[in-house]
Structures are given as structure tokens and as C-alpha cells.
Motif scaffolding. Sequence first.
Motif, PDB file in Angstrom:
ATOM      1  N   ARG A 143       0.731  -1.130  -0.221  1.00  0.00           N
ATOM      2  CA  ARG A 143      -0.038  -0.118  -0.098  1.00  0.00           C
ATOM      3  C   ARG A 143       0.924   1.353   0.053  1.00  0.00           C
ATOM      4  N   LEU A 144       2.015   1.255   0.828  1.00  0.00           N
ATOM      5  CA  LEU A 144       2.730   2.432   0.891  1.00  0.00           C
ATOM      6  C   LEU A 144       3.510   2.628  -0.527  1.00  0.00           C
ATOM      7  N   MET A 145       4.033   1.590  -1.221  1.00  0.00           N
ATOM      8  CA  MET A 145       4.749   1.974  -2.394  1.00  0.00           C
ATOM      9  C   MET A 145       3.777   2.285  -3.506  1.00  0.00           C
ATOM     10  N   ALA A 146       2.387   1.658  -3.415  1.00  0.00           N
ATOM     11  CA  ALA A 146       1.444   2.354  -4.439  1.00  0.00           C
ATOM     12  C   ALA A 146       0.939   3.697  -4.159  1.00  0.00           C
ATOM     13  N   ARG A 147       1.053   3.992  -3.085  1.00  0.00           N
ATOM     14  CA  ARG A 147       0.846   5.452  -2.706  1.00  0.00           C
ATOM     15  C   ARG A 147       1.692   6.482  -2.847  1.00  0.00           C
ATOM     16  N   GLU A 148       2.872   6.033  -2.435  1.00  0.00           N
ATOM     17  CA  GLU A 148       4.042   7.183  -2.582  1.00  0.00           C
ATOM     18  C   GLU A 148       4.881   6.717  -3.955  1.00  0.00           C
ATOM     19  N   LYS A 149       4.837   7.045  -4.942  1.00  0.00           N
ATOM     20  CA  LYS A 149       4.975   6.569  -6.198  1.00  0.00           C
ATOM     21  C   LYS A 149       6.500   6.568  -6.399  1.00  0.00           C
ATOM     22  N   ASP A 150       7.258   7.553  -5.792  1.00  0.00           N
ATOM     23  CA  ASP A 150       8.741   7.427  -5.949  1.00  0.00           C
ATOM     24  C   ASP A 150       9.581   6.980  -4.815  1.00  0.00           C
ATOM     25  N   ILE A 151       8.927   6.231  -4.013  1.00  0.00           N
ATOM     26  CA  ILE A 151       9.568   5.791  -2.807  1.00  0.00           C
ATOM     27  C   ILE A 151      10.298   4.503  -3.172  1.00  0.00           C
ATOM     28  N   THR A 152      11.565   3.952  -2.776  1.00  0.00           N
ATOM     29  CA  THR A 152      12.001   2.566  -2.986  1.00  0.00           C
ATOM     30  C   THR A 152      11.586   1.683  -1.812  1.00  0.00           C
ATOM     31  N   LYS A 153      11.649   0.352  -2.056  1.00  0.00           N
ATOM     32  CA  LYS A 153      11.382  -0.490  -1.183  1.00  0.00           C
ATOM     33  C   LYS A 153      12.012  -0.373   0.065  1.00  0.00           C
ATOM     34  N   ASP A 154      13.379  -0.186   0.088  1.00  0.00           N
ATOM     35  CA  ASP A 154      13.951   0.138   1.146  1.00  0.00           C
ATOM     36  C   ASP A 154      13.410   1.278   2.223  1.00  0.00           C
ATOM     37  N   GLU A 155      13.199   2.554   1.437  1.00  0.00           N
ATOM     38  CA  GLU A 155      12.751   3.594   2.179  1.00  0.00           C
ATOM     39  C   GLU A 155      11.371   3.091   2.831  1.00  0.00           C
ATOM     40  N   ALA A 156      10.625   2.583   2.065  1.00  0.00           N
ATOM     41  CA  ALA A 156       9.187   2.398   2.714  1.00  0.00           C
ATOM     42  C   ALA A 156       9.439   1.435   3.807  1.00  0.00           C
ATOM     43  N   LEU A 157      10.331   0.391   3.501  1.00  0.00           N
ATOM     44  CA  LEU A 157      10.657  -0.258   4.913  1.00  0.00           C
ATOM     45  C   LEU A 157      11.072   0.377   6.233  1.00  0.00           C
ATOM     46  N   LYS A 158      12.038   1.306   5.788  1.00  0.00           N
ATOM     47  CA  LYS A 158      12.481   1.991   6.971  1.00  0.00           C
ATOM     48  C   LYS A 158      11.435   2.763   7.686  1.00  0.00           C
ATOM     49  N   ARG A 159      10.385   3.478   6.927  1.00  0.00           N
ATOM     50  CA  ARG A 159       9.220   3.974   7.443  1.00  0.00           C
ATOM     51  C   ARG A 159       8.393   3.153   8.207  1.00  0.00           C
ATOM     52  N   ILE A 160       8.175   2.032   7.737  1.00  0.00           N
ATOM     53  CA  ILE A 160       7.313   1.065   8.691  1.00  0.00           C
ATOM     54  C   ILE A 160       7.925   0.765   9.807  1.00  0.00           C
ATOM     55  N   LYS A 161       9.246   0.519  10.038  1.00  0.00           N
ATOM     56  CA  LYS A 161      10.186  -0.099  10.889  1.00  0.00           C
ATOM     57  C   LYS A 161      10.184   0.984  11.958  1.00  0.00           C
ATOM     58  N   SER A 162      10.127   2.523  11.501  1.00  0.00           N
ATOM     59  CA  SER A 162      10.295   3.591  12.346  1.00  0.00           C
ATOM     60  C   SER A 162       9.300   3.548  13.570  1.00  0.00           C
ATOM     61  N   GLN A 163       8.175   2.648  13.029  1.00  0.00           N
ATOM     62  CA  GLN A 163       7.073   2.906  14.065  1.00  0.00           C
ATOM     63  C   GLN A 163       7.209   1.805  14.968  1.00  0.00           C
ATOM     64  N   MET A 164       6.381   2.100  15.973  1.00  0.00           N
ATOM     65  CA  MET A 164       6.112   0.895  17.060  1.00  0.00           C
ATOM     66  C   MET A 164       5.627  -0.264  16.520  1.00  0.00           C
ATOM     67  N   PRO A 165       6.047  -1.634  16.524  1.00  0.00           N
ATOM     68  CA  PRO A 165       5.552  -2.724  16.073  1.00  0.00           C
ATOM     69  C   PRO A 165       4.161  -2.765  16.375  1.00  0.00           C
ATOM     70  N   LEU A 166       3.603  -3.567  15.442  1.00  0.00           N
ATOM     71  CA  LEU A 166       1.915  -3.867  15.585  1.00  0.00           C
ATOM     72  C   LEU A 166       1.692  -4.622  16.717  1.00  0.00           C
ATOM     73  N   ALA A 167       2.610  -5.686  17.006  1.00  0.00           N
ATOM     74  CA  ALA A 167       2.408  -6.511  18.416  1.00  0.00           C
ATOM     75  C   ALA A 167       2.257  -5.830  19.530  1.00  0.00           C
ATOM     76  N   GLU A 168       3.262  -4.778  19.557  1.00  0.00           N
ATOM     77  CA  GLU A 168       3.212  -3.841  20.683  1.00  0.00           C
ATOM     78  C   GLU A 168       2.031  -2.949  20.811  1.00  0.00           C
ATOM     79  N   LYS A 169       1.357  -2.557  19.789  1.00  0.00           N
ATOM     80  CA  LYS A 169       0.201  -1.583  19.548  1.00  0.00           C
ATOM     81  C   LYS A 169      -0.836  -2.521  20.212  1.00  0.00           C
ATOM     82  N   LEU A 170      -0.964  -3.618  19.835  1.00  0.00           N
ATOM     83  CA  LEU A 170      -2.070  -4.444  19.949  1.00  0.00           C
ATOM     84  C   LEU A 170      -2.149  -4.720  21.762  1.00  0.00           C
TER      85      LEU A 170
END
Length: 198
Positions: A143-170
Motif C-alpha cells: 500500500r505504501l509503495m502504491a501510495r508514494e510513487k517514487d519511494i524505494t522498497k528500502d525507504e518504505a521499509l524504513k518508514r514502517i520499521k520506524s514505528q512501534m511494532p503492531l504486536a506492541e500496539k495491540l
Amino acid sequence: MTVIGLTGGIASGKSTVTALLKEKGAAIIDADKIAREIMSKGEPAWFEVLNYFGDEILNDDRSDIDRKKLAHIVFSDKAKLEVLNNITHPKIIEEIKRQVEEYKKAGKKIIVIDAALLIETGLDKIADEVWVVAANEDIQLQRLMAREKDITKDEALKRIKSQMPLAEKLKFADRVIDNNSSIEETKKQVDKIWTKIS
């Protein structure tokens, strides 16, 4: 009157759930929108961010901060992300609290705080319920790569990993909305919860 703290990782489908709740008449407080407003050109946070990060974050005509350049810097460097958060978060939190009070005075029955960093910033403490929109990491990535057209896979993963893990949020969740499949499925879950709280 119920204050809902709605959270979830980047590209988990939080905006979809917010839109569904808005359709039902909930008052929406959008943390991203507030973040953009407090970072508008000429606002105190704008000057503080520019002062710390320097001219390299300006756009080509040097008229404003280029958000993509800034995102690229902070999502590659945890310490710099922390500096940015320390500048912006207190101002965002203050404005969210102000809006909550305003909606309460106006007699709104359901108030939704839509914030990716709800738990990290302690905003969950002012909510009566915490809702977590859950999506698997591979779906977030798509979804992130579809939304932000010029983002690389590596950058997209960095953004996901910069946030609290889902298991923690739950661990903080009073209600979980599974957003791994279709919008119809998500809508059914929201409808079901709405009948319980409204």
C-alpha cells in the motif's frame, strides 16, 4: 460521549476507518493534518525545524520545506527523527487536546483522534478506547509503495520499521480492526463496533 484513539501503522488503512467513522457522524481530529498546519511556513515549528536541519531541506525555489527531503533524512536517522518529534509533538498534542475539549463543549457524542503515534505520544491516555487498525507488514509495504510513487522498497521499509511494532500496539487495544482484506470487510467490522458504542 466517547473519545476514541484510533491508531495503526503507516499504510495500515487508518484513513479508511476514519472516513467510515466520519460518515457515521463522528467528529474527527486528524493528527497528520494538525502536523501539517503547525509546520506551515512561518509557524514557530517551521522555523525551529529549518534552524536545526538547515537549508538542505528546502525545496528548489527555497520557498518552503520539502517534506520528502525531510522525510528522507529523518527516516534514515533515528536521532534526527527524535529531534523532529521533540519539536513538533508537544505542539500537535496541545492542539489535539484543545480540539477534544471544543468537540466536548459542542456536545459531540463520538470524538475520534486519528493518530499514528497515539500510544508513543501518550494520547491514548485521553481516549476512552484505543482502536488499532491492523495490517500485515507485506500489505503495508504494498500500500505504501502504491501510495508514494517514487519511494524505494528500502525507504518504505524504513518508514514502517520506524514505528512501534503492531504486536506492541495491540497490547494497548480495546478494539482491533483487521484491515488485511477488502474495504467491505473493514466496513462490516466498523458497523458492528459502531452499533455497540453509539
